[in-house]
Motif scaffolding. Structure first.
Motif, short mmCIF file in Angstrom:
data_model
loop_
_atom_site.label_atom_id
_atom_site.label_comp_id
_atom_site.label_asym_id
_atom_site.label_seq_id
_atom_site.Cartn_x
_atom_site.Cartn_y
_atom_site.Cartn_z
N VAL A 24 -27.34 18.71 -0.76
CA VAL A 24 -28.19 18.19 -1.82
C VAL A 24 -29.12 19.29 -2.29
N GLN A 25 -29.52 19.23 -3.54
CA GLN A 25 -30.46 20.20 -4.06
C GLN A 25 -31.88 19.84 -3.64
N VAL A 80 -29.86 21.49 2.37
CA VAL A 80 -30.65 21.39 1.15
C VAL A 80 -30.68 22.77 0.50
N ASN A 111 -36.44 11.65 1.11
CA ASN A 111 -36.74 11.97 -0.28
C ASN A 111 -37.44 13.32 -0.38
N SER A 112 -37.48 13.85 -1.57
CA SER A 112 -38.15 15.14 -1.82
C SER A 112 -37.71 16.18 -0.81
N GLY A 154 -35.50 18.68 -3.68
CA GLY A 154 -36.06 17.60 -4.47
C GLY A 154 -35.22 16.34 -4.48
N GLY A 155 -34.01 16.45 -3.99
CA GLY A 155 -33.11 15.31 -3.97
C GLY A 155 -33.32 14.41 -2.77
N SER A 156 -32.44 13.42 -2.65
CA SER A 156 -32.56 12.42 -1.60
C SER A 156 -31.23 12.20 -0.89
N LEU A 157 -31.33 11.78 0.35
CA LEU A 157 -30.17 11.35 1.14
C LEU A 157 -30.63 10.20 2.03
N ARG A 184 -42.37 11.56 3.09
CA ARG A 184 -41.10 11.86 2.42
C ARG A 184 -39.93 11.08 3.05
#
Length: 123
Positions: free
Chosen positions: A12-13, A121, A84-85, A15-18, A67
């Motif tokens: 994930v980039q 990330v 998140n974040s 700032g993204g979420s999982l 987060r």
């Protein structure tokens, strides 16, 4: 005996979420506090979050507080962590674990461990 299987990891980039899931086998899942730990390459395993058997009590590492959110569904024998974040420094293998103890920050308090799921990330 409790067997744990994590899922939901991936790339994930920043700032993204999982959302990671940990499915437990056995009828005694609800008797255990559950925790998430992580281990980055070349680093020691570290505590991320934990939740009591009822779900009424949670604890977080300072690095993820605000987060990450840990939750559990005892009817589904599953514990989750919503992340998140995300930051590049969150990159690690994430493990869930079951504890019959009370000092959830310490990995030696955990009786059962999953095999881990990779979270990467990118910046």
């Amino acid at each position: 005996q409790v067997q744990l299987v994590e899922s939901g990891g991936g790339l994930v980039q920043a700032g993204g979420s999982l959302r990671l899931s940990c499915a437990a086998s056995g009828r005694t899942f609800s008797r255990y506090a559950m925790g998430w730990f992580r281990q980055a390459p070349g680093k020691e395993r570290e505590f991320v979050a934990a939740i009591s058997w009822s779900g009424g009590n949670t604890h977080y590492a300072n690095s993820v507080k605000g987060r990450f959110t840990i939750s559990r569904d005892n009817a589904k024998n599953t514990v989750y962590v919503q992340m998140n974040s995300l930051k590049p420094e969150d990159t690690a293998v994430y493990y869930c674990a079951a504890s019959s103890g009370s000092r959830w920050y310490y990995d030696y308090e955990y009786d059962y461990w999953g095999q881990g799921t990779q979270v990467t990330v990118s910046s």
